[in-house]
Design a protein around this motif. Structure first.
Motif, PDB file in Angstrom:
ATOM      1  N   GLN A  47       0.843  -1.190   0.000  1.00 61.32           N
ATOM      2  CA  GLN A  47       0.000   0.000   0.000  1.00 61.32           C
ATOM      3  C   GLN A  47       0.885   1.249   0.000  1.00 61.32           C
ATOM      4  O   GLN A  47       1.978   1.242   0.542  1.00 61.32           O
ATOM      5  N   LYS A  49       1.016   5.929  -0.439  1.00 57.15           N
ATOM      6  CA  LYS A  49       0.302   7.201  -0.416  1.00 57.15           C
ATOM      7  C   LYS A  49       1.233   8.306  -0.912  1.00 57.15           C
ATOM      8  O   LYS A  49       2.455   8.233  -0.793  1.00 57.15           O
ATOM      9  N   VAL A 139      -0.311   3.860   6.245  1.00 63.64           N
ATOM     10  CA  VAL A 139      -0.693   3.758   4.840  1.00 63.64           C
ATOM     11  C   VAL A 139      -1.837   2.770   4.751  1.00 63.64           C
ATOM     12  O   VAL A 139      -1.658   1.571   4.926  1.00 63.64           O
ATOM     13  N   SER A 142      -4.053   2.116  -1.441  1.00 63.34           N
ATOM     14  CA  SER A 142      -3.553   2.831  -2.607  1.00 63.34           C
ATOM     15  C   SER A 142      -4.498   3.960  -2.951  1.00 63.34           C
ATOM     16  O   SER A 142      -5.717   3.789  -2.970  1.00 63.34           O
ATOM     17  N   GLN A 143      -3.950   5.113  -3.260  1.00 59.69           N
ATOM     18  CA  GLN A 143      -4.781   6.237  -3.653  1.00 59.69           C
ATOM     19  C   GLN A 143      -5.157   6.099  -5.125  1.00 59.69           C
ATOM     20  O   GLN A 143      -4.295   5.888  -5.971  1.00 59.69           O
TER      21      GLN A 143
END
Length: 747
Positions: A47, A49, A139, A142-143
């Motif tokens: 993950q 950011k 985190v 995922s963005q």
């Protein structure tokens, strides 16, 4: 039981990755017109950011890598949008410094690859990537990208099968030949065919397939001729056989062009970028078949639909026709109808709309294309000329430039020629400048004043100043908007020829100078005015205006050194703290006039450092000035190695100043100047030499000094008195003769 537990623990220690086995994330960059892309690649990023931090952004992943490999991050991108990249040692975050009004977005291409785009302009409202970056925040996921993910590669990437660490084979990305053409991410095939296991051997299949396709294409084109079938020998052993990877290209690499007459190679710039195709830059092909007014009227009728939605093809067609007719501002107005995403894909069209108006293209669509063998070379050179660039980074393809220029319409040729010709003349390429001029002069009908002045500029630059003066005089008879350029060329041509100017030229230039104050052409016209005033004899006014025309300093002193009145030249020369360089003859003329009036130290200042003087005339003059200030040692130093009567004379004078009259006499004797040698011997008191010469007055007097008195022991008193009386009379006669002879001997 304990032995089994220890064995299991050992196996787990082998199978589970440790911190020492953590991966270094690789960073690659790619440059586009509207954005710069940074790609972060690792086996598993987990993950991640991205958030705003100060002047830039920060990126952090759940599975922190050991580090980021930044060695190739800036190989393909400039530092205009992204100034720098570095890893924060405390938090492990990747930090990015932004050097433009830009915003960043990020998206995951596939597991293990995250792309960060730094795009022009402010961030869209509500962008989650503009939130402040907090290193301590967990985190969570995922963005998502705020834009559709653009595919990074143009072909599917073949990945090797999953292999356990126990197999002893390091897992690597597959061979990707598309990367060579710039379409894919870099690959690092490091497993040789000889050492690979059966599971990994298939990694070389894409290479074999590519080779077979290229060989087949070569057979079809007639480049490759198949031979007889025979058993191939075993592969030769060489150091390259165990190289980390193999890359084979057929013209895709920068600087390589491969092809045949039937299948020409790619048209590339000097740094390997593709040149814009002709259909995007051949504006001569965009000219309408109808009358221009009718064509423009018809094109404007169908730009929008009934709901005021632009018809993209109609808008582009209208913009192209306007550009072809030379209406760049009108074309830009039409292009504003395009949607933003559609307009962003037309940088070349936007730049062409500026270039036909003789303005630099703001998007740089033709940057580096001056070496292209296409129409793009013409527009790349015009972009450099309008931007005021002194020289292109690569050698231009002048054949493509002249060919493309000749394909333009008559009006555009007349419009663009002065700028292009001036650019090539400034580069010293007179051949290309003349070809462009000839392409304009072949056009039937009147050429116009701008073309006439362009022709005058070529004549002046190639040494035909009289022809340039005639053309400038013709334009000045009815100047119009070309008055300033015509007056400048008339002054410059007079300076390059007989230096005779019309009596009213100075007044014309004075009026035009007042009009052009504050413009880019002010310094040029002020220079022309200064030179005209000097050639007219008004040196006082010329020197008064000189601070506003720094380019005229050397030329004004060239005129003043031979023609300015003494009082003006001395006044101005004594005020100069740093004499102009580049024209030694001019400096010598000024120094001679200064020395003539007794300003020896100032004359040396105008000549420059004594140790740097090379011309014999400069060294002679410097020695004469040094003797005038009684610096004989400086005179001897600058005369070293010079021969001739004048050099000997100066050297002897220096010896006399140093008190060595004998050396001066020897120099005079060596040069055959017996008269001056006699004077030097007289100063040195060498009476024996003077007595041996047949010099009236000098030789008898010297002989008297050398003669010894006779022994008077045997003389009587009367005889001795008689002898002394005779000697006195002889001495008196010798002194009278000496006094009469000295003015003639030593005037």
């Amino acid at each position: 039981m304990m032995r089994a537990i220890r064995s299991a623990a050992a196996i787990l220690a082998i199978l589970l990755p440790s911190h020492s086995q953590a991966e270094i994330a690789r960073i690659r960059g790619g440059e586009h017109d509207e954005f710069t892309r940074i790609v972060i690649e690792a086996a598993s990023l987990g993950q991640w950011k991205l958030g705003k931090e100060g002047r830039g952004y920060a990126f952090r992943t759940e599975d922190l890598p050991d580090g980021y490999d930044l060695s190739k991050a800036f190989d393909k991108i400039p530092k205009s949008r992204i100034r720098s990249l570095w890893q924060d040692k405390e938090t492990g975050a990747l930090r990015m410094d932004i050097g433009c009004t830009c915003h960043a977005i990020a998206f995951e291409v596939r597991p293990g690859i995250v792309a960060i785009d730094v795009r022009n302009g402010p961030a869209p409202s509500g962008s989650e990537f503009e939130r402040p970056f907090e290193p301590d925040d967990p985190v969570k996921g995922s963005q998502p990208s705020q834009y559709p993910a653009v595919p990074i590669i143009a072909a599917p990437v073949i990945r090797p099968p999953k292999v356990s660490p126990a197999a002893g084979v390091e897992q690597k990305p597959s061979y990707n030949w598309l990367e060579i053409a710039g379409f894919g991410l870099p690959s690092e095939p490091s497993v040789s065919d000889e050492d690979a296991s059966d599971e990994v051997r298939f990694l070389l299949n894409p290479l074999r397939d590519s080779l077979l396709r290229q060989i087949s294409l070569g057979i079809v084109e007639g480049v490759v001729v198949p031979g007889a079938l025979a058993e191939l020998p075993a592969a030769a052993k060489s150091p390259l056989a165990e190289a980390p990877g193999v890359r084979i290209a057929n013209g895709e690499m920068p600087g390589i062009r491969a092809g045949t007459d039937r299948s020409p190679g790619p048209n590339l710039t000097a740094d390997g970028k593709p040149c814009l195709p002709d259909h995007m830059t051949d504006i001569g092909a965009w000219l309408p078949d109808q009358a221009p007014l009718t064509a423009l009227s018809n094109l404007r009728t169908n730009l929008l639909t009934e709901f005021d939605q632009p018809v993209v093809e109609k808008v582009l067609e209208a913009a192209r026709v306007n550009i072809a007719l030379g209406f760049g501002a009108e074309a830009r107005q039409i292009l504003t109808l395009l949607p933003v995403e559609e307009a962003a894909q037309r940088p070349a069209l936007y730049d062409l709309s500026y270039l036909v108006d003789l303005e630099p293209g703001p998007r740089g669509a033709f940057s580096g294309m001056e070496s292209c063998d296409s129409y793009a070379a013409l527009w790349a050179i015009l972009a450099l000329a309008t931007a005021g660039s002194e020289r292109s980074a690569t050698a231009p393809d002048t054949a493509a430039v002249t060919r493309s220029f000749s394909a333009l319409s008559q009006d555009l040729r007349r419009h663009l020629a002065p700028v292009l010709v001036s650019y090539f003349m400034a580069q010293g390429d007179e051949t290309t400048a003349r070809r462009l001029r000839d392409a304009v002069l072949r056009v039937p009908g009147p050429t116009g004043q701008q073309v006439q002045l362009m022709d005058a500029g070529i004549e002046l630059a190639t040494g035909n100043a009289y022809a340039a003066a005639d053309i400038a005089e013709e334009v000045l008879a009815d100047p119009g908007v070309s008055a300033a350029e015509a007056a400048i060329l008339r002054a410059e041509s007079a300076f390059g020829a007989d230096r005779l100017v019309p009596p009213d030229l100075a007044a014309q230039l004075s009026a035009l100078t007042a009009e052009l104050r504050g413009t880019d052409g002010y310094s040029r016209i002020r220079r022309a005015e200064v030179l005209t005033l000097a050639m007219s004899g008004d040196f006082r006014a010329a020197f008064d205006h000189l601070p506003e025309a720094p380019d005229a300093v050397g030329d004004l002193w060239e005129l003043a050194s031979v023609a300015a009145p003494d009082e003006i030249l001395l006044t101005e020369a004594l005020k100069v703290s740093v004499p102009p360089r580049g024209k030694p003859k001019v400096n010598r003329e000024v120094a001679q006039r200064l020395l003539r009036f007794g300003f020896a130290q100032e004359a040396l200042h105008w000549l420059g450092p004594a140790d740097g003087l090379e011309a014999e005339a400069d060294r002679m003059l410097a020695a004469e000035a040094a003797l005038a200030i009684r610096d004989a040692r400086l005179a001897v130093r600058v005369l070293a190695g010079l021969a001739g009567t004048k050099a000997d004379d100066l050297r002897a004078r220096a010896a006399i100043q140093l008190g060595n009259a004998n050396a001066a006499a020897a120099i005079f004797l060596a040069s055959g100047d017996t008269r001056r040698a006699l004077r030097a011997e007289f100063w040195a008191g060498d009476w024996s030499y003077i007595a041996d010469q047949d010099a009236a007055g000098l030789s008898p007097a010297a002989a008297m000094v050398l003669s010894s008195s006779a022994d008077g022991a045997s003389e009587g008193m009367l005889a001795r008195g008689t002898r002394l009386a005779g000697e006195s009379e002889t001495a008196r006669d010798a002194i009278v003769e000496l006094m009469q002879a000295v003015p003639g001997q030593f005037p």
